[in-house]
Design an enzyme around this catalytic site. Structure first.
Site, PDB file in Angstrom:
ATOM      1  N   LEU A   1       0.855  -1.186   0.000  1.00 30.28           N
ATOM      2  CA  LEU A   1       0.000   0.000   0.000  1.00 30.28           C
ATOM      3  C   LEU A   1       0.889   1.233   0.000  1.00 30.28           C
ATOM      4  CD1 LEU A   1      -2.518  -1.004   2.839  1.00 30.28           C
ATOM      5  CD2 LEU A   1      -2.995  -1.026   0.392  1.00 30.28           C
ATOM      6  N   HIS A   2       0.648   2.147  -0.925  1.00 33.05           N
ATOM      7  CA  HIS A   2       1.445   3.367  -0.929  1.00 33.05           C
ATOM      8  C   HIS A   2       0.689   4.597  -1.423  1.00 33.05           C
ATOM      9  CE1 HIS A   2       1.761   2.455  -5.218  1.00 33.05           C
ATOM     10  NE2 HIS A   2       2.146   3.712  -5.401  1.00 33.05           N
ATOM     11  N   ARG A   3      -0.468   4.421  -2.050  1.00 34.39           N
ATOM     12  CA  ARG A   3      -1.162   5.571  -2.621  1.00 34.39           C
ATOM     13  C   ARG A   3      -1.712   6.469  -1.518  1.00 34.39           C
ATOM     14  NH1 ARG A   3      -1.408   5.407  -7.941  1.00 34.39           N
ATOM     15  NH2 ARG A   3      -0.981   3.395  -8.938  1.00 34.39           N
TER      16      ARG A   3
END
Length: 437
Positions: free
Chosen positions: A236-238
């Site tokens: 997860l990075h957004r």
């Protein structure tokens, strides 16, 4: 002929590597031909690699150069982090100086990060002489559209495509999107996916990684003996997923059933790690989890069964992805990688700019609500193995790109043909428009 390639963030490295390898292959073939024709003039490609420094630490940049056998950048802009405006402006200011000093024939930008747009914009407005000459702008991974303009990457994609001269698309949807936006078919080349070039090139080397052992995910027989433990992989990075506490907890809540079936390995982006600390979310210590501790079953802030790690290098991550039972992600590139690896993928977003991964791959779009994620996980764990390989995802995208760039250069600047034979254009693209085989 001088080609300048721009990289800045982690996804760029895997996309640019095959282009650099194809330049070296082209030059080697050219020199081999010239050895048999000593009287014929030879012009090899001169290559300049510029790293903007958008991702700059060892985990997000340095280790990838080592894993992918990338050369040391010729120029490093060292822009570092910042807001979208600050980072883009810093790249533009520093890149203009490089462009005026190097005067390349072609500037290659890849992907959809701030470095991509910043360098394309500078190149589109530069002039080397009174005739208004400037480099050709080539955008690799053009035409992808999520149709969600709240995503910064979507803005970067659209603007970069519309200031570029050559558009290299990875899938047929990219061709259709560009044509629907009024782009001339002469600019568009369906070459395949350079990120998949990297995956296919390094897939076997990744088997030598010890990451499964380090995370205690290998049984006594060893990973080559078929005794791997079942595990899932999470990325997860957004900002839309990790900057909002409620959204992040919803996504983690969607994994509640999965973590009772198998551990979930979570190599967390630095931005995600900061948000996890700010939101007070804790994780089970687990193998490889380091200092992150907590009993998640007793607190709404916690999630058990998740092994939190620092970001991994390319080979470690590829090994982990290849052997995973399931991947949950908000990354575009991982949707593509899992399609080639045949690993079920769940995208925790409301859309994707890579529809081929859903249409013929292993990907499904789950959204960010806990219930829809749980439902998607159940369906994906029950699906039959196997998927189709998208067209032109065959490990030769980098070579096709260099073939087009060389051909266009000779058509534009010289009546003398290249020593390298070029493949003819094919006419089997959507709506009978030409693409490159």
């Amino acid at each position: 002929m001088k080609i300048l390639t721009v990289v800045g963030a982690r996804p760029n490295f895997m996309k640019a590597g095959p282009i650099i390898a194809a330049i070296n292959e082209h030059n080697g073939t050219l020199l081999e031909h010239s050895a048999n024709r000593p009287t014929q003039q030879v012009e090899t490609i001169r290559h300049v690699l510029v790293h903007t420094g958008q991702h700059y630490d060892e985990l997000m940049s340095g280790s990838f150069f080592n894993d992918l056998n990338l050369p040391k950048p010729d120029v490093h802009l060292d822009v570092g982090s910042g807001s979208h405006a600050v980072q883009t402006a810093e790249i533009m200011k520093k890149f203009e100086e490089v462009l005026l000093a190097e005067k390349p024939d072609v500037v290659v930008v890849v992907g959809d990060v701030n470095s991509t747009l910043a360098c394309a914009l500078v190149t589109s407005k530069i002039y080397f002489d009174s005739d208004g000459s400037r480099p050709v702008i080539a955008h690799v991974e053009a035409g992808l559209r999520s149709f969600d303009r709240s995503m910064p990457e979507e803005i970067n994609r659209i603007l970069t495509d519309h200031v570029s001269d050559l558009l290299f698309v990875t899938e047929e949807s990219g061709f259709r999107n560009l044509r629907n936006e009024g782009v001339s078919p002469d600019k568009i080349h369906f070459v395949g996916n350079t990120m998949i070039d990297s995956l296919l090139n390094f897939k076997e080397k990744a088997e030598k990684s010890t990451v499964l052992e380090r995370l205690a995910l290998v049984g006594q027989a060893g990973k080559n003996g078929g005794a791997n433990s079942r595990y899932a992989l999470l990325t997860l990075h957004r900002p839309s997923n990790v900057d909002n506490r409620a959204v992040l907890l919803n996504i983690l809540g969607g994994l509640e059933e999965l973590v009772t079936d198998c551990p979930v390995v979570f190599p967390a982006h630095p931005r995600t790690q900061r948000r996890i600390r700010e939101f007070g979310i804790e994780f089970d210590p687990g193998a490889g989890a380091g200092e992150h501790k907590g009993d998640l079953r007793g607190s709404g802030n916690c999630r058990g069964g998740i092994i939190l790690t620092d970001p991994l290098g390319y080979l470690d991550f590829l090994c982990l992805m290849k052997h995973a039972t399931l991947v949950v992600t908000d990354s575009g590139g991982i949707q593509e990688d899992t399609t080639i690896l045949g690993v079920p993928c769940i995208t925790v977003r409301e859309n994707t700019e890579r529809p081929v991964t859903v249409e013929s791959g292993t990907n499904t779009i789950a959204g960010t609500k806990a219930d829809t994620i749980k439902d998607a996980i159940r369906r994906q764990l029950g699906r039959k193995s196997g998927s189709g390989v998208p067209k032109n995802w065959d490990g030769r995208a980098g070579a096709r790109i260099i073939d087009v760039l060389v051909r266009r250069h000779y058509e534009r600047f010289s009546s003398r043909p290249s020593l390298i034979a070029h493949a003819p254009l094919r006419t089997d693209a959507p709506a009978d428009n030409p693409i490159d085989a």
